[in-house]
Design a protein around this motif. Sequence first.
Motif, short mmCIF file in Angstrom:
data_model
loop_
_atom_site.label_atom_id
_atom_site.label_comp_id
_atom_site.label_asym_id
_atom_site.label_seq_id
_atom_site.Cartn_x
_atom_site.Cartn_y
_atom_site.Cartn_z
N PHE A 162 -110.62 -61.25 93.27
CA PHE A 162 -109.08 -61.45 92.58
C PHE A 162 -110.05 -61.87 90.68
O PHE A 162 -110.73 -63.05 91.55
N ALA A 163 -108.84 -61.69 90.44
CA ALA A 163 -108.70 -62.80 88.71
C ALA A 163 -107.65 -62.90 88.33
O ALA A 163 -106.81 -61.97 88.17
N ALA A 164 -107.51 -64.15 87.61
CA ALA A 164 -106.35 -64.01 86.93
C ALA A 164 -106.95 -65.45 85.67
O ALA A 164 -107.35 -65.97 85.84
N LEU A 165 -106.11 -64.75 84.51
CA LEU A 165 -106.78 -65.73 83.60
C LEU A 165 -104.93 -66.36 82.82
O LEU A 165 -103.44 -65.89 83.06
N THR A 166 -105.02 -68.19 81.76
CA THR A 166 -104.13 -68.28 81.27
C THR A 166 -104.22 -68.92 80.27
O THR A 166 -105.51 -69.39 80.27
N ASN A 167 -104.27 -68.96 79.41
CA ASN A 167 -104.59 -68.82 77.75
C ASN A 167 -104.28 -70.92 77.80
O ASN A 167 -102.59 -70.94 78.38
N GLY B 117 -108.93 -62.01 77.15
CA GLY B 117 -108.74 -60.72 78.67
C GLY B 117 -110.43 -60.24 79.57
O GLY B 117 -110.49 -59.35 79.85
N GLU B 118 -111.07 -60.80 78.52
CA GLU B 118 -112.08 -59.67 79.14
C GLU B 118 -112.65 -60.05 79.59
O GLU B 118 -113.62 -59.82 80.97
N LEU B 119 -112.80 -61.60 80.43
CA LEU B 119 -112.95 -63.04 81.42
C LEU B 119 -112.49 -61.55 82.98
O LEU B 119 -113.34 -61.05 83.34
N PRO B 120 -111.63 -61.82 82.67
CA PRO B 120 -111.16 -61.24 84.42
C PRO B 120 -111.40 -59.97 84.47
O PRO B 120 -111.99 -59.89 85.49
N ALA B 121 -111.44 -58.63 83.66
CA ALA B 121 -111.67 -57.95 83.60
C ALA B 121 -113.21 -57.23 83.84
O ALA B 121 -113.93 -57.02 84.48
N ASP C 273 -104.08 -55.03 78.41
CA ASP C 273 -103.75 -55.36 77.13
C ASP C 273 -104.27 -53.98 75.89
O ASP C 273 -105.66 -53.56 76.54
N LEU C 274 -103.63 -53.08 76.25
CA LEU C 274 -104.29 -52.09 75.39
C LEU C 274 -104.64 -52.70 73.64
O LEU C 274 -104.88 -51.62 72.34
N GLN C 275 -104.39 -53.94 73.38
CA GLN C 275 -104.68 -54.03 72.14
C GLN C 275 -106.48 -55.00 72.00
O GLN C 275 -106.98 -54.01 71.89
N ALA C 276 -107.37 -55.82 72.78
CA ALA C 276 -108.26 -55.78 72.67
C ALA C 276 -108.77 -55.74 74.38
O ALA C 276 -109.70 -55.44 74.56
N GLY C 277 -107.86 -54.78 75.15
CA GLY C 277 -108.49 -53.65 76.56
C GLY C 277 -109.22 -54.53 77.18
O GLY C 277 -109.15 -54.01 78.50
N GLY C 278 -108.75 -55.87 77.55
CA GLY C 278 -108.82 -56.32 78.84
C GLY C 278 -107.45 -57.08 79.66
O GLY C 278 -106.00 -55.81 80.06
N THR C 279 -107.25 -57.55 80.34
CA THR C 279 -106.68 -57.78 81.42
C THR C 279 -105.87 -59.60 82.03
O THR C 279 -106.64 -60.13 81.49
N TRP C 280 -104.47 -59.18 82.32
CA TRP C 280 -104.51 -60.89 82.99
C TRP C 280 -104.86 -61.71 84.06
O TRP C 280 -104.72 -62.70 84.62
N LEU C 281 -104.85 -60.34 84.68
CA LEU C 281 -104.89 -60.49 86.39
C LEU C 281 -104.72 -58.80 86.87
O LEU C 281 -104.81 -57.90 86.32
N GLY C 282 -105.93 -59.21 87.96
CA GLY C 282 -105.88 -57.64 88.71
C GLY C 282 -106.75 -58.17 90.08
O GLY C 282 -107.42 -59.38 90.55
#
Length: 249
Positions: free
Chosen positions: A63-68, A82-86, A47-56
């Motif tokens: 492994f990490a993934a996130l849903t809101n 999105g900083e949490l998975p990263a 995510d180039l707005q906040a710098g994190g990710t949703w899955l990686g």
Amino acid sequence: MCLIVFAWRPGHALPLLVAANRDEFYARPAAALAPWDDVPGLVAGRDLQAGGTWLGLGANGRFAALTNIRDPRQPLGSASRGELPARFLASTQSPAEFMAELQPQLHQFSGFNLLLGDGRQLWHLNPRETQPRQLGEGIYGLSNATLDTPWPKLLRARQGLQQALHDADDERLFAVLADPQPAADEHLPDTGVGRETERLLSSVFIRSATYGTRASTLVRIWEDGSRSIHERRFGPHGEPLGETRLELR
């Protein structure tokens, strides 16, 4: 990330199989799946707005993934979810250790589901629902509520994954994620966003002019430590924008 279905089978030759859709406004900038230059071993979209990710994926089988959580009444957190998975993917902590350290910080984030694995264990956290918990063997689904909330899209995708397990080639799994069928109005959840929006969001694959499925991603983690991640990207109205597949040994 708004829909994740996954098969967790410890002791199986393929312990973890994940099929996930990230739904977001098309105007929010994001980078395609790739290794991160600033975090060795981390492979994800960004995510180039906040710098994190949703899955990686991270080093050593991580492994990490996130849903809101979809709830317009919830208080907005000051930090990006999105900083949490990263953060986990860049760390060396176990899922349990990471989640324990996270507890005093939870008030900083809007509602979320967090899925973390290290090749040996898989953990889930929804701070609104329960304490962090280790998942046993099974086929699960996450959308924008709690684990296995029986929304029609989640039930359809989870069933599709289960039916594809014995012949889980990429095209069959991507077909599960590409399902455009909306739920019948009588089966729509009521999350406070209005009937028309609920209808738009009720399909596995979402498409419109401004908001929809931005990426579909498949993750495989084998018992021998090898991994693959395959991402397909989309623009307004579901227009294909490209894809990336990486094999990690």
